[in-house]
Write an enzyme that holds these catalytic residues in place. Structure first.
Site, PDB file in Angstrom:
ATOM      1  N   PRO A   1       0.842  -1.204   0.000  1.00 46.84           N
ATOM      2  CG  PRO A   1       0.037  -1.004   2.177  1.00 46.84           C
ATOM      3  CD  PRO A   1       0.758  -1.953   1.270  1.00 46.84           C
ATOM      4  CE  LYS A   2       2.612   7.396  -3.544  1.00 44.87           C
ATOM      5  NZ  LYS A   2       2.290   8.470  -2.585  1.00 44.87           N
ATOM      6  CB  VAL A   3       1.369   4.084   4.129  1.00 43.26           C
ATOM      7  CG1 VAL A   3       0.857   4.697   5.424  1.00 43.26           C
ATOM      8  CG2 VAL A   3       1.191   2.566   4.151  1.00 43.26           C
TER       9      VAL A   3
END
Length: 560
Positions: free
Chosen positions: A123-125
């Site tokens: 995930p691209k946090v």
């Protein structure tokens, strides 16, 4: 080689599309517009990086930054890196932060993945990037991303974040990690909750003095271990053992763009412990850390989510007159995509509502999709330097005007044609507003039923009407003659609901003309006010003239 040519072509196409929407400004106007937006973004940057506060939503900031870059490219000015902080960080990163290149879509991602193997998705946090340096098993230093080479010393702050391991062992004892400090969330569903300005909130907590207790609302997601174990599985196992468990939980092996799309969609709808704005795909094989430089990472890319709301430029303000005579205002936009829908227009509402919004061509507005995918305005996020607003038409129209064509009646007249052709009225399939405009412009209708007199030859020779479609249209017009009497009365704009009209049991024009106000008032959902409107309508000279004309055409129910 073919793959790289495809990538080059897609880049050129993207650049062409960017240039295609360059504003038609003079050099002086361009300089003024760019300077104003540049100053505003600089102010937001200063607030964000120096004071830890944000006066603008993250998504709006990102999109206006992209808009500024676009304008600068259009007019040959120097570009700025989006989200570039003041270069006053003094602490060198042991390993530079590379940043991540964004993929435009699934096809671009597929091209990138085609020549690579051992790929993983994370995930691209959405938070603030940080370097964690461990020496002899202890957290030695924490450094903000800064410009990728140098950043601020955040060591004391990070030591107060309980979710960050202060001691590690084994291969991590002397390591450098890169990750994202994020706001802890319980069951965050990105699709429903959006970004909640998480990035700005994290920056605010990290930049402010005091309030150490609030730092426990933060955690870290490690996404890179420069010079770590060769195998991704080994990296994930060691990180999890040390306490960085989220990395192992949310890192998955993928083979192609379809698998990435599946995971991306899953995380978009799932309950997660953090806010995200897309996914990152990375190759397990990375170069040695001494080769890492800002903006030069070829081993990872990001595929961001489509924003829930988009910043769109207003091209024009247009006024529409509905069949009842009400004036509504519509903003014509430079097209944007929202949830796979191309949005080019958004309804503002009444003239008064438009004046309250204070929207002019050249302004930047935030647009999202309301129920049933209808575009709506959420905010005006930027107003242009030169603002010229059009003058709305005079409010001379009402429910009894424009049954007959005239120059001043153009818009309401067209609205009446669109209404009578709709499915719930005469059901004229295959013709909408554009078709009615073409017919009226060519044949100059006298009134809203003049189309009944058009011949097949006239329809076939109408500019804007395909010859293959003209026969079908003539057939539809002929079929309309067989529609029930009540449908024709609805086409004439009687101020009654269909249910009330059906309950009236009116089956002829002569019967309707002799009905009293008391009769109409007894119908379901029809009070005294609506009954008076019906009387005014049937006594109107234009309505009587239309009734006589339909009688001459031998329309059912209108015959003498």
């Amino acid at each position: 080689m073919k793959v790289w040519m495809a990538i080059l072509i897609s880049i050129l196409c993207w650049q062409s599309s960017a240039w295609a929407v360059c504003p038609a400004w003079s050099p002086a106007r361009a300089q003024e517009e760019i300077s104003r937006l540049q100053q505003q973004i600089k102010q937001w940057d200063d607030d964000y990086w120096k004071e830890g506060k944000s006066e603008v939503e993250d998504g709006v900031y990102d999109q206006l930054s992209a808009r500024l870059t676009q304008w600068q490219r259009c007019f040959g000015n120097e570009t700025r890196d989006a989200m570039m902080p003041p270069l006053n960080g003094a602490v060198m990163h042991p390993v530079a932060h590379t940043g991540v290149r964004k993929m435009a879509d699934k096809n671009a991602l597929s091209l990138w993945m085609r020549e690579r193997s051992d790929l993983w998705v994370q995930p691209k946090v959405d938070g603030v990037a940080v370097t964690l340096v461990y020496r002899d098993g202890k957290l030695n230093k924490a450094i903000s991303r800064g410009n990728g080479l140098k950043g601020e010393d955040w060591t004391q702050k990070v030591r107060l974040i309980s979710a960050v391991p202060q001691t590690v062992s084994g291969p991590l004892a002397n390591s450098t990690l890169q990750g994202e400090i994020f706001l802890k969330r319980k069951g965050h569903i990105q699709q429903q909750m959006g970004g909640i300005n998480a990035r700005a909130k994290v920056a605010g907590l990290m930049m402010r003095q005091g309030n150490s207790d609030t730092l426990n609302s933060l955690a870290v997601f490690v996404w890179a271990w420069p010079d770590g174990p060769q195998l991704m599985t080994d990296r994930l196992k060691e990180l999890a053992t040390a306490g960085f468990t989220l990395t192992q939980t949310y890192t998955r092996a993928v083979k192609n763009a379809d698998e990435v799309a599946h995971v991306r969609n899953e995380w978009w709808k799932a309950k997660l412990p953090f806010v995200t704005d897309g996914v990152v795909v990375r190759a397990a094989k990375e170069p040695e850390s001494r080769h890492w430089l800002p903006g030069q990472a070829e081993w990872l890319v990001a595929w961001k989510y489509q924003p829930v709301a988009q910043v769109a430029e207003v091209k024009a303000i247009q006024f529409a007159v509905g069949k009842s005579g009400k004036i509504s205002v519509v903003a014509s936009l430079v097209p944007v995509m929202l949830d796979d829908k191309k949005v080019q227009r958004v309804n503002i509402g009444s003239v008064r509502h438009w004046q309250e919004w204070d929207i002019a061509p050249g302004d930047q507005i935030l647009v999202s999709l309301a129920g049933q995918g209808i575009p709506r305005i959420d905010d005006v996020v930027w107003r242009g330097a030169e603002r010229t607003k059009p003058t709305p038409p005079e409010n001379r129209f009402n429910s009894l005007t424009c049954y007959f064509a005239s120059d001043v009646c153009q818009e309401q007249f067209i609205s009446r044609l669109v209404w009578l052709g709709s499915k719930q009225v005469l059901g004229l399939d295959g013709i909408g507003e554009a078709g009615w405009r073409a017919l009226h412009q060519t044949h100059r209708f006298e009134h809203i039923f003049s189309w009944l007199l058009l011949t097949p030859e006239q329809l076939q020779n109408t500019p804007g009407i395909a010859k293959s479609k003209s026969a079908q249209l003539w057939h539809q017009f002929n079929l309309a003659r067989q529609q029930p009497f009540t449908r024709w009365v609805m086409a004439m704009g009687i101020p009654l609901t269909r249910a009330a009209l059906n309950a009236s049991d009116e089956r002829s024009w002569s019967q309707l003309l002799f009905s009293t106000e008391q009769f109409w008032q007894q119908l379901p959902g029809t009070g005294s006010g609506r009954a008076r409107q019906v009387i005014e309508w049937k006594e109107n000279a234009q309505i009587k003239k239309l009734g006589s004309w339909l009688a001459a055409q031998q329309i059912t129910g209108f015959e003498p």
